[in-house]
Enzyme design. Sequence first.
Site, PDB file in Angstrom:
ATOM      1  N   HIS A 264     -13.687  -5.802 -14.717  1.00 24.45           N
ATOM      2  CA  HIS A 264     -12.284  -6.228 -14.630  1.00 24.45           C
ATOM      3  C   HIS A 264     -11.653  -6.232 -16.024  1.00 24.45           C
ATOM      4  O   HIS A 264     -10.512  -5.812 -16.208  1.00 24.45           O
ATOM      5  CB  HIS A 264     -12.190  -7.638 -14.045  1.00 24.45           C
ATOM      6  CG  HIS A 264     -12.507  -7.715 -12.572  1.00 24.45           C
ATOM      7  ND1 HIS A 264     -12.018  -6.824 -11.653  1.00 24.45           N
ATOM      8  CD2 HIS A 264     -13.267  -8.590 -11.861  1.00 24.45           C
ATOM      9  CE1 HIS A 264     -12.457  -7.146 -10.441  1.00 24.45           C
ATOM     10  NE2 HIS A 264     -13.230  -8.206 -10.539  1.00 24.45           N
TER      11      HIS A 264
ATOM     12  N   HIS B 112     -19.983  -7.071 -13.278  1.00 24.83           N
ATOM     13  CA  HIS B 112     -18.820  -7.003 -12.391  1.00 24.83           C
ATOM     14  C   HIS B 112     -17.578  -7.565 -13.103  1.00 24.83           C
ATOM     15  O   HIS B 112     -16.518  -6.927 -13.140  1.00 24.83           O
ATOM     16  CB  HIS B 112     -19.117  -7.804 -11.104  1.00 24.83           C
ATOM     17  CG  HIS B 112     -17.948  -7.943 -10.193  1.00 24.83           C
ATOM     18  ND1 HIS B 112     -17.806  -7.209  -9.035  1.00 24.83           N
ATOM     19  CD2 HIS B 112     -16.833  -8.722 -10.269  1.00 24.83           C
ATOM     20  CE1 HIS B 112     -16.671  -7.535  -8.443  1.00 24.83           C
ATOM     21  NE2 HIS B 112     -16.062  -8.455  -9.163  1.00 24.83           N
ATOM     22  N   GLU B 113     -17.718  -8.746 -13.677  1.00 26.21           N
ATOM     23  CA  GLU B 113     -16.558  -9.355 -14.338  1.00 26.21           C
ATOM     24  C   GLU B 113     -16.100  -8.510 -15.528  1.00 26.21           C
ATOM     25  O   GLU B 113     -14.909  -8.361 -15.782  1.00 26.21           O
ATOM     26  CB  GLU B 113     -16.883 -10.783 -14.801  1.00 26.21           C
ATOM     27  CG  GLU B 113     -17.249 -11.755 -13.674  1.00 26.21           C
ATOM     28  CD  GLU B 113     -16.202 -11.860 -12.578  1.00 26.21           C
ATOM     29  OE1 GLU B 113     -15.026 -11.596 -12.843  1.00 26.21           O
ATOM     30  OE2 GLU B 113     -16.575 -12.187 -11.428  1.00 26.21           O
TER      31      GLU B 113
ATOM     32  N   HIS C 293      -8.773 -17.843   2.495  1.00 27.13           N
ATOM     33  CA  HIS C 293      -7.690 -16.911   2.207  1.00 27.13           C
ATOM     34  C   HIS C 293      -6.513 -17.051   3.178  1.00 27.13           C
ATOM     35  O   HIS C 293      -5.396 -16.707   2.841  1.00 27.13           O
ATOM     36  CB  HIS C 293      -8.220 -15.477   2.247  1.00 27.13           C
ATOM     37  CG  HIS C 293      -9.365 -15.268   1.294  1.00 27.13           C
ATOM     38  ND1 HIS C 293     -10.590 -15.878   1.452  1.00 27.13           N
ATOM     39  CD2 HIS C 293      -9.476 -14.533   0.168  1.00 27.13           C
ATOM     40  CE1 HIS C 293     -11.403 -15.524   0.478  1.00 27.13           C
ATOM     41  NE2 HIS C 293     -10.756 -14.704  -0.323  1.00 27.13           N
TER      42      HIS C 293
ATOM     43  N   TYR D 118       0.818  -1.225   0.000  1.00 32.04           N
ATOM     44  CA  TYR D 118       0.000   0.000   0.000  1.00 32.04           C
ATOM     45  C   TYR D 118       0.850   1.273   0.000  1.00 32.04           C
ATOM     46  O   TYR D 118       0.301   2.379  -0.076  1.00 32.04           O
ATOM     47  CB  TYR D 118      -0.982  -0.013   1.176  1.00 32.04           C
ATOM     48  CG  TYR D 118      -2.188  -0.896   0.876  1.00 32.04           C
ATOM     49  CD1 TYR D 118      -3.263  -0.399   0.150  1.00 32.04           C
ATOM     50  CD2 TYR D 118      -2.212  -2.229   1.248  1.00 32.04           C
ATOM     51  CE1 TYR D 118      -4.342  -1.193  -0.171  1.00 32.04           C
ATOM     52  CE2 TYR D 118      -3.293  -3.042   0.928  1.00 32.04           C
ATOM     53  CZ  TYR D 118      -4.355  -2.517   0.216  1.00 32.04           C
ATOM     54  OH  TYR D 118      -5.420  -3.309  -0.115  1.00 32.04           O
TER      55      TYR D 118
ATOM     56  N   GLU E  46     -11.466  -4.668  -7.396  1.00 33.12           N
ATOM     57  CA  GLU E  46     -12.770  -5.041  -6.854  1.00 33.12           C
ATOM     58  C   GLU E  46     -13.602  -3.800  -6.552  1.00 33.12           C
ATOM     59  O   GLU E  46     -14.817  -3.777  -6.775  1.00 33.12           O
ATOM     60  CB  GLU E  46     -12.599  -5.849  -5.557  1.00 33.12           C
ATOM     61  CG  GLU E  46     -12.243  -7.298  -5.760  1.00 33.12           C
ATOM     62  CD  GLU E  46     -13.237  -8.063  -6.614  1.00 33.12           C
ATOM     63  OE1 GLU E  46     -12.838  -8.500  -7.711  1.00 33.12           O
ATOM     64  OE2 GLU E  46     -14.399  -8.221  -6.210  1.00 33.12           O
TER      65      GLU E  46
END
Length: 655
Positions: free
Chosen positions: A390, A386-387, A514, A228, A414
């Site tokens: 990307h 949404h896809e 995750h 970040y 995202e």
Amino acid sequence: MLSGMRYSFECKTAAVIAFVFLLQDFGIEGRLIQGTNVNLGEALQFLREYSNEGSEMCFRLNTARWNYATNMTEINKKRMIDEQTHKAKFDKVSWKKAITFDWTHLSDPVAKRQLKILATTGRASLNDEKYNEIHHLVSEMKDVYSHTQVCPFNNFDPQFCNISLEPDISRLMSHSKNPAELLHLWKEWHDKIGPRLKNKFMRYVQLANQAARMIGFSDAGDQMRHVYEDAVFEREVMETWRTLEELYKEIFTYVRRKLLTKYGPEFVRENGPIPVHLLGDLWGQDWSKIFDILKPYSWSKDVDVTSEMLLQGYTPLKMYQLAEEFYTSLGLKSMPPEFWKNSLFDKPNDRKIQCTASAWDFCNGVDYRIKQCTKVDLQDFVTAHHEMAHIQYYMHYAEQPYLYRDGANPGFHEGIANAIVLSISNPTHLQRIGLIRNESNAFETNIQFLLQMALKKVSYAPFAFLVDQWRYKVFKEGVKNMNSAWWDLRLRYQGIIPPDLRTEQQLDPMSKKHVPADIPYINYYIALLVEFQVYESLCAAKGHIGQLHTCDFYKSREVGSILSDAMQVGKARHWKDVIRMITKGQSDSISASSMLKYFQPLQQWLHLQNTNEEIIGWNVSSDDRMLFQPLQSKSNSVRYATFPLIILLVSGLII
Ligand code: X8Z
Ligand code: ZN
């Protein structure tokens, strides 16, 4: 979801800010590994080669991954693993070369930034043996996770113990209203996963820390946060949570009352935390799945968009064509012919495939694909948009060097995709495209819509925030009492407790993929904030008037132009610059204020609903903590608890 090789997610004043960043960044950089070579020509030559070879490698690996994901045969799996091994070797060689440069002292900012990314990412600092070991450990943990199966409720006969997380456990956790069944599933999953992975995870922590320290980070958490590029990242993230906390507690209190009414005081304490198994999934992260229990106006009928879609002859292909039309209406790009030729929109019947929707960049500037086992319903229509967001992002940053072909920070892909989803999934848009006939502006309809959104987004925030708090703590402080540390955070931020006793034999964070799969999670929290920040800015650019959640920016060229500029940059600039671009200079950091603005009408309504509650939030009792306290203090508590019993028995004997 995005699928790349990386884990897939802003003036006089500006000059001062940039200077402060440089100073802060330099403080970190001073500690990081680097060599002595200051030859800029050599550095640029190396980076050009890296960009070409990296793109080539990405093409080969993603082709192998695609082939396996869309046809899960053993031979395709082997080919994919071979390419992964190849890529791991390439990463190691590239890292070794990158750290020969004294990148902090290179005058060219483009070269400097790319070398910094290369030198500080990954675990190539480990020797070959350990480098292979950590890769192997992570892939073993992923394998255990994906192959774990549990026994059905009330049936421990081994021949029936074949219930998997997807789709079985997930479906049952959101549909079953039997608390005994929910408890069973929750316990089975957690008790099977954690103990199996604990030793592997502890070794992984050790190796990840070694790798990070050899680069110059204080531990692996420090390395994870470094992406970040913000010296005050943790503090800023904590501030955003503080801003959201009040809204979270209002919704929490409302939900607790509904659960108390449904399940009774035996399960839910009036002023206490909520047992996690009642909340609609294994982790208590998405409460919209139990909307049937939480619905405020039980008489109001849900609008059935799916029936309308079927009535109008929607097909998976038509859904994608409409998604494309949405993007071109903003002035963004059409999908290239390769996209239409190579994507997979329908689930094939003749082979096994991974059905999770994903968007793919083959890194050659022409081949982009989506994989989705599309059903004709609203949810999948939204996912299609949404896809495709990307894919838009991939196409916009395609001209950047390979290392900059990514979101501005790991939450941007995202966040931007979901900001677009906020526009296309609200009733305003659905009416505009003819899927809702009579939009109701009734107060109840609005509240119900916002509540559903909040149960997905606001309820998720503390979970998304705390997973990596836990991981950072383990990396920093070690692996002692990891499970109680997990529940401590869950209680503090989410106000939830485990439904039964937990010990250090278990390791409940492993229940969330995750963690064993080594995928950072704070990115989802950042994405959540970015989503609302971007949405508010785009709505302002469109000139939206009225409550924020009713804004639809379909056909707005102004919006398209902002998105195009922001996406084109990829990761070439600091993400704070990109926020500044999107917000037209209004902001240069992450903030929860847009999210609060979006939910403001709901927050007011919730406050009224909660008027008679004893507490907005939860009181923690010693019984709550007893559920997960580490052994030493637990045995003390047990000792104290049994003390009166012993006296009673002894006095009974004397009498
Ligand atoms: O892991 C995912 C996606 C892949 S990027 C399926 N998500 C997070 C989760 O499931 O916990 C999407 C939302 C948050
Ligand atoms: Zn996505």
